[in-house]
Design an enzyme around this catalytic site. Structure first.
Site, PDB file in Angstrom:
ATOM      1  N   ARG A   1      12.605  16.823  -7.418  1.00 20.46           N
ATOM      2  CA  ARG A   1      12.961  15.548  -8.064  1.00 20.46           C
ATOM      3  C   ARG A   1      13.551  14.551  -7.060  1.00 20.46           C
ATOM      4  O   ARG A   1      14.396  14.916  -6.238  1.00 20.46           O
ATOM      5  CB  ARG A   1      13.976  15.834  -9.167  1.00 20.46           C
ATOM      6  CG  ARG A   1      14.474  14.579  -9.868  1.00 20.46           C
ATOM      7  CD  ARG A   1      15.084  14.864 -11.187  1.00 20.46           C
ATOM      8  NE  ARG A   1      16.164  15.856 -11.124  1.00 20.46           N
ATOM      9  CZ  ARG A   1      16.756  16.345 -12.206  1.00 20.46           C
ATOM     10  NH1 ARG A   1      16.367  15.963 -13.398  1.00 20.46           N
ATOM     11  NH2 ARG A   1      17.721  17.226 -12.093  1.00 20.46           N
TER      12      ARG A   1
ATOM     13  N   ARG B   1      19.351  14.098  -5.750  1.00 17.59           N
ATOM     14  CA  ARG B   1      20.685  14.353  -6.307  1.00 17.59           C
ATOM     15  C   ARG B   1      21.324  15.503  -5.543  1.00 17.59           C
ATOM     16  O   ARG B   1      20.652  16.471  -5.222  1.00 17.59           O
ATOM     17  CB  ARG B   1      20.555  14.749  -7.780  1.00 17.59           C
ATOM     18  CG  ARG B   1      20.817  13.600  -8.725  1.00 17.59           C
ATOM     19  CD  ARG B   1      20.444  13.938 -10.113  1.00 17.59           C
ATOM     20  NE  ARG B   1      21.100  15.127 -10.641  1.00 17.59           N
ATOM     21  CZ  ARG B   1      21.000  15.524 -11.903  1.00 17.59           C
ATOM     22  NH1 ARG B   1      20.300  14.813 -12.761  1.00 17.59           N
ATOM     23  NH2 ARG B   1      21.600  16.618 -12.308  1.00 17.59           N
TER      24      ARG B   1
ATOM     25  N   ARG C   1      26.501  21.898 -24.384  1.00 14.76           N
ATOM     26  CA  ARG C   1      25.912  22.837 -23.443  1.00 14.76           C
ATOM     27  C   ARG C   1      26.519  24.223 -23.595  1.00 14.76           C
ATOM     28  O   ARG C   1      26.221  25.103 -22.796  1.00 14.76           O
ATOM     29  CB  ARG C   1      26.182  22.342 -22.034  1.00 14.76           C
ATOM     30  CG  ARG C   1      24.897  22.034 -21.252  1.00 14.76           C
ATOM     31  CD  ARG C   1      25.328  21.459 -19.972  1.00 14.76           C
ATOM     32  NE  ARG C   1      24.432  21.300 -18.924  1.00 14.76           N
ATOM     33  CZ  ARG C   1      23.846  20.161 -18.564  1.00 14.76           C
ATOM     34  NH1 ARG C   1      23.929  19.108 -19.321  1.00 14.76           N
ATOM     35  NH2 ARG C   1      23.164  20.102 -17.457  1.00 14.76           N
TER      36      ARG C   1
ATOM     37  N   ARG D   1      22.921  26.238 -11.718  1.00 15.81           N
ATOM     38  CA  ARG D   1      22.740  25.474 -12.957  1.00 15.81           C
ATOM     39  C   ARG D   1      21.830  26.238 -13.916  1.00 15.81           C
ATOM     40  O   ARG D   1      22.069  26.270 -15.121  1.00 15.81           O
ATOM     41  CB  ARG D   1      22.161  24.093 -12.651  1.00 15.81           C
ATOM     42  CG  ARG D   1      23.196  23.184 -12.000  1.00 15.81           C
ATOM     43  CD  ARG D   1      22.543  22.038 -11.261  1.00 15.81           C
ATOM     44  NE  ARG D   1      21.899  21.099 -12.143  1.00 15.81           N
ATOM     45  CZ  ARG D   1      20.880  20.317 -11.785  1.00 15.81           C
ATOM     46  NH1 ARG D   1      20.381  20.393 -10.567  1.00 15.81           N
ATOM     47  NH2 ARG D   1      20.370  19.479 -12.644  1.00 15.81           N
TER      48      ARG D   1
ATOM     49  N   LYS E   1      13.759  16.766 -19.956  1.00 20.52           N
ATOM     50  CA  LYS E   1      14.540  16.183 -21.066  1.00 20.52           C
ATOM     51  C   LYS E   1      14.780  14.695 -20.833  1.00 20.52           C
ATOM     52  O   LYS E   1      14.626  13.892 -21.734  1.00 20.52           O
ATOM     53  CB  LYS E   1      15.901  16.884 -21.217  1.00 20.52           C
ATOM     54  CG  LYS E   1      15.833  18.326 -21.650  1.00 20.52           C
ATOM     55  CD  LYS E   1      17.205  18.853 -22.060  1.00 20.52           C
ATOM     56  CE  LYS E   1      18.231  18.866 -20.941  1.00 20.52           C
ATOM     57  NZ  LYS E   1      17.893  19.682 -19.778  1.00 20.52           N
TER      58      LYS E   1
HETATM   59  P1  AMP Z   1      22.483  17.100 -15.805  1.00 23.37           P
HETATM   60  O1  AMP Z   1      22.214  15.732 -15.270  1.00 23.37           O
HETATM   61  O2  AMP Z   1      22.310  17.208 -17.274  1.00 23.37           O
HETATM   62  O3  AMP Z   1      21.724  18.163 -15.054  1.00 23.37           O
HETATM   63  O4  AMP Z   1      24.039  17.392 -15.546  1.00 23.37           O
HETATM   64  C1  AMP Z   1      24.560  17.379 -14.231  1.00 23.37           C
HETATM   65  C2  AMP Z   1      25.874  18.121 -14.206  1.00 23.37           C
HETATM   66  O5  AMP Z   1      26.822  17.456 -15.045  1.00 23.37           O
HETATM   67  C3  AMP Z   1      25.837  19.560 -14.713  1.00 23.37           C
HETATM   68  O6  AMP Z   1      25.372  20.477 -13.738  1.00 23.37           O
HETATM   69  C4  AMP Z   1      27.315  19.773 -15.050  1.00 23.37           C
HETATM   70  O7  AMP Z   1      28.089  19.938 -13.878  1.00 23.37           O
HETATM   71  C5  AMP Z   1      27.694  18.419 -15.655  1.00 23.37           C
HETATM   72  N1  AMP Z   1      27.466  18.401 -17.114  1.00 23.37           N
HETATM   73  C6  AMP Z   1      26.527  17.689 -17.788  1.00 23.37           C
HETATM   74  N2  AMP Z   1      26.609  17.910 -19.107  1.00 23.37           N
HETATM   75  C7  AMP Z   1      27.620  18.789 -19.291  1.00 23.37           C
HETATM   76  C8  AMP Z   1      28.191  19.411 -20.424  1.00 23.37           C
HETATM   77  N3  AMP Z   1      27.742  19.188 -21.681  1.00 23.37           N
HETATM   78  N4  AMP Z   1      29.239  20.263 -20.224  1.00 23.37           N
HETATM   79  C9  AMP Z   1      29.727  20.479 -18.998  1.00 23.37           C
HETATM   80  N5  AMP Z   1      29.223  19.949 -17.863  1.00 23.37           N
HETATM   81  C10 AMP Z   1      28.184  19.095 -18.008  1.00 23.37           C
END
Ligand code: AMP
Length: 222
Positions: free
Chosen positions: A127, A162, A88, A173, A13
């Site tokens: 990654r 990360r 989400r 996740r 994404k």
């Molecule tokens: P990502 O970079 O999109 O994988 O997001 C990293 C982390 O940020 C996720 O595993 C969640 O802990 C938090 N996060 C990101 N977007 C959301 C969301 N819309 N709602 C809740 N937590 C989020």
């Protein structure tokens, strides 16, 4: 144009949203990036948010909803935006609907990037990111490795992993994606907004499929 990307972690994404943002000249709003940026100030709220992220759990809805209420009302979003990672879950989607209605900016399309869990795990754990925040280049040890081990091709800074791209957090996740985010596929499908694209392939081909689905021309050649 208001576009939302769905898809599990590792579906690409971030990469596709960045390219589309450049092509369509729209801001790319990644909830994960915005949350991580908000952590640079070591506030009490920031420390709490980091605990959720490091454990691979969703940050509580009010934090996300407040963050996007502020962002989407800004002038940079006047011509539209690309949402990546928000909403989400169904509660966040309902809040986003009311916010978009208030801003008079209806959702134009929802792109669902599909991949299976095994590939998602492989992509997440491989990654690596450039440690230089101004560079932001993304690599994958298996699918898009850097030329020199652990060094960014663009700016020569060291690469980092990360903290939530490690196995236990990745598994959490993904299961949270299936339980909480996947229902959004039917939610947006019922609204007639969904475009499903297989993300198991070459990023260039996938980008072309996204442009076709959105009926956009390619303005960025590389
Ligand atoms: P990502 O970079 O999109 O994988 O997001 C990293 C982390 O940020 C996720 O595993 C969640 O802990 C938090 N996060 C990101 N977007 C959301 C969301 N819309 N709602 C809740 N937590 C989020």
């Amino acid at each position: 144009m208001q576009i939302l990307f769905l898809g599990p972690q590792g579906a690409g994404k971030g990469t596709q949203c960045k390219r589309l943002a450049e092509n369509a000249n729209l801001p790319h709003l990644s909830s994960g990036d915005l949350l991580r940026e908000s952590l640079t100030a070591a506030t009490k709220a920031g420390i709490e948010i980091k605990k959720f992220i490091d454990a691979g759990q969703l940050v509580p809805d009010p934090t996300l909803i407040a963050m996007f209420e502020e962002k989407l009302a800004q002038s940079g979003c006047a011509n539209g935006f690309i949402l990546d990672g928000f909403p989400r879950n169904l509660a966040q989607a309902a809040s986003l609907d009311s916010l978009l209605a208030r801003l008079d900016k209806p959702m134009s399309a929802v792109i669902n990037l599909e991949i299976d869990d095994a590939l998602a795990m492989e992509r997440m754990m491989g990654r690596r990111l450039c440690s230089n925040k101004d560079c932001g280049a993304i690599y994958n040890l298996k699918f898009a490795p850097p030329t020199a081990d652990n060094i960014c091709d663009v700016c020569s800074s060291p690469l980092i992993q990360r903290s939530d791209d490690r196995q236990d957090a990745c598994e959490k996740r993904l299961s949270s994606y299936h339980e909480q985010t996947e229902p959004l596929i039917d939610y947006y499908g019922a609204k007639g907004l969904l475009k499903v694209i297989s993300a198991d392939g070459n990023p260039e081909t996938i980008f072309r499929m996204i442009l076709d689905a959105l009926k956009l021309a390619n303005h960025v050649t590389r």
